[in-house]
Design a protein around this motif. Structure first.
Motif, PDB file in Angstrom:
ATOM      1  N   SER A 241      -0.753  -2.280   6.515  1.00 49.17           N
ATOM      2  CA  SER A 241      -1.770  -2.366   7.572  1.00 49.17           C
ATOM      3  C   SER A 241      -1.230  -1.824   8.895  1.00 49.17           C
ATOM      4  O   SER A 241      -1.976  -1.202   9.677  1.00 49.17           O
ATOM      5  CB  SER A 241      -2.213  -3.824   7.755  1.00 49.17           C
ATOM      6  N   TYR A 242       0.057  -2.036   9.156  1.00 48.26           N
ATOM      7  CA  TYR A 242       0.675  -1.511  10.372  1.00 48.26           C
ATOM      8  C   TYR A 242       0.671   0.015  10.356  1.00 48.26           C
ATOM      9  O   TYR A 242       0.409   0.661  11.382  1.00 48.26           O
ATOM     10  CB  TYR A 242       2.098  -2.046  10.480  1.00 48.26           C
ATOM     11  N   GLU A 245      -2.933   1.016  10.954  1.00 49.41           N
ATOM     12  CA  GLU A 245      -3.270   0.706  12.347  1.00 49.41           C
ATOM     13  C   GLU A 245      -2.659   1.728  13.308  1.00 49.41           C
ATOM     14  O   GLU A 245      -3.198   1.978  14.391  1.00 49.41           O
ATOM     15  CB  GLU A 245      -2.769  -0.698  12.691  1.00 49.41           C
ATOM     16  N   SER A 246      -1.554   2.326  12.892  1.00 57.17           N
ATOM     17  CA  SER A 246      -0.876   3.312  13.738  1.00 57.17           C
ATOM     18  C   SER A 246      -1.473   4.706  13.622  1.00 57.17           C
ATOM     19  O   SER A 246      -0.951   5.655  14.209  1.00 57.17           O
ATOM     20  CB  SER A 246       0.618   3.361  13.386  1.00 57.17           C
ATOM     21  N   GLU A 250      -4.756   5.697   4.591  1.00 60.52           N
ATOM     22  CA  GLU A 250      -4.383   4.673   3.617  1.00 60.52           C
ATOM     23  C   GLU A 250      -3.656   5.267   2.415  1.00 60.52           C
ATOM     24  O   GLU A 250      -2.807   4.612   1.812  1.00 60.52           O
ATOM     25  CB  GLU A 250      -5.631   3.922   3.148  1.00 60.52           C
ATOM     26  N   GLN A 302       6.193   4.228  16.300  1.00 64.17           N
ATOM     27  CA  GLN A 302       5.282   4.173  15.154  1.00 64.17           C
ATOM     28  C   GLN A 302       4.932   5.577  14.662  1.00 64.17           C
ATOM     29  O   GLN A 302       3.776   5.918  14.431  1.00 64.17           O
ATOM     30  CB  GLN A 302       4.001   3.411  15.517  1.00 64.17           C
ATOM     31  N   GLY A 369      -0.287  -8.358  18.311  1.00 64.58           N
ATOM     32  CA  GLY A 369      -0.314  -7.384  17.225  1.00 64.58           C
ATOM     33  C   GLY A 369       0.950  -7.346  16.384  1.00 64.58           C
ATOM     34  O   GLY A 369       1.794  -8.246  16.412  1.00 64.58           O
TER      35      GLY A 369
END
Length: 401
Positions: A241-242, A245-246, A250, A302, A369
């Motif tokens: 998910s990180y 999110e970055s 997927e 990230q 976060g």
């Protein structure tokens, strides 16, 4: 110690242990995350209900893991593992057909219950039969986890495409068939060592058990195992998910997880083999250092290269940490007490798996976060790294003889 010429074939034992790990760790614990979206949609579950199902499995494992070790010391590790696999098979079978939420809660708890009677006794079998090669043998067992992660990553989407809304039920059914076959394999191909049979004639006195539970060396091993359990499950649940999110796709995150799984297939046996010659404490300290660096990398930046490096180094080292802690914990006691000692340290591992996601999820939602959650795991890894320096100085003799 078992006579060398009377020992079972190490390849048969290693394959059996790998398959047990695949069933009780990958199928019964980790696969739920992949099956959850389809199950939630088909059964109309809320996110809270879906999360509770994962919690009851972990809780079932936590509550019965000590009992699993005591059962192995009394009735023999092989019989205990077969019993646990039977329970897991029943749970898988029920999940393939169940539609009532309370029943599914019971079945998910049954998976945790069965796992508690399988994993620690299997490790004790390997450590007792092959004391001079326990590092590499336990490493082969943990390789089953990495192979299983890669396997279900391919199997679950394929079955979902093939059977549509019923794909998750077919998957649980396949898990049941495999678990039943592995139980039959263990029953026919695995046997208890003479030391285990001797110990199984009478339950160890309570005073002996508490000598293990209170021993400082065993407690240090347990704390390190709890830390790595907390870090591993947090990484498994939130790092993908990180990545997404970055700003990354997927599919990229999925391939990174697959790379980590493939690398971990080899890392367990390699680290275990190295520990047999270099020493358990030295090797564990190095592996823990690699995991600590890997977890810290996404905090620096990230970017995709650092995420790739994170999954690469985690794949190279995290299974090694599991292998080394499991082997080192069995080094601390006489063979008769290995099931009890390993079940005890596994209790801390299960507790870490229960606490880690809850704390990390709270930090992600309410306190800034993903970086703070990853920083939380890095802090505890540093504590674990400090404890491994203590392990390096452990005497060569057993703590409880």
């Amino acid at each position: 110690m078992p006579r060398t010429d009377n020992r079972p074939n190490p390849l048969v034992m290693a394959v059996s242990a790998m398959l047990v790990a695949l069933v009780v760790i990958v199928f019964a614990r980790l696969a739920y995350g992949l099956l959850l979206p389809a199950m939630r949609t088909d059964l109309g579950l809320s996110y809270r209900q879906a999360g509770a199902l994962g919690t009851v499995t972990a809780l079932g494992y936590l509550l019965f893991v000590l009992l699993g070790g005591l059962a192995a010391s009394r009735w023999g590790a092989r019989n205990t593992v077969v019993f646990g696999l039977a329970a897991v098979t029943l749970g898988f079978t029920g999940l393939a057909v169940a539609g009532d939420y309370p029943l599914i809660v019971v079945l998910m708890a049954l998976l945790g219950f069965g796992t508690a009677f399988c994993f620690a006794p299997t490790v004790s079998l390997l450590a007792t039969w092959y004391p001079e090669r326990r590092g590499v043998m336990i490493g082969c067992m943990t390789a089953g986890v990495g192979a299983g992660i890669f396997f279900i990553g391919l199997l679950v989407p394929w079955l979902s495409d093939l059977f549509g809304a019923n794909g998750w039920r077919v998957t649980w059914g396949i898990f049941a068939a495999v678990a039943g076959a592995v139980g039959l394999l263990v029953l026919l191909a695995v046997r208890d060592p003479p030391t285990a049979d001797d110990a199984g004639t009478a339950r160890p006195p309570s005073a002996d058990k508490w000598l293990i539970y209170r021993n400082p060396r065993v407690i240090i091993m347990a704390l390190v195992y709890g830390i790595i359990g907390m870090v591993y499950i947090t990484q498994a649940l939130f790092m993908v998910s990180y990545v997404v999110e970055s700003g990354f796709d997927e599919t990229i995150a999925g391939w990174l997880m697959a790379m980590m799984g493939l690398l971990s297939v080899l890392s367990g046996p390699l680290w275990g083999s190295l520990s047999n010659s270099w020493g358990r404490g030295n090797t564990l300290s190095l592996a823990m250092s690699v995991v600590t660096v890997a977890m810290a990398l996404p905090l620096i930046d990230q970017s995709l290269p650092l995420f790739v490096a994170h999954f690469f180094f985690m794949g190279c080292a995290v299974n090694g940490v599991f292998t080394l802690i499991q082997a080192a914990s069995t080094d601390q006691v006489a063979p008769r007490y290995i099931p009890i000692a390993f079940s005890y340290v596994t209790l801390f591992f299960a507790g870490g798996q229960l606490i880690g996601p809850a704390v990390a999820g709270w930090l992600i939602e309410t306190r800034g976060g993903f970086p703070l959650a990853i920083g939380f795991t890095c802090f505890w890894l540093l504590v674990g790294l400090f404890l491994t320096q203590r392990i390096r100085r452990f005497p060569a003799d057993v703590a409880v003889s």
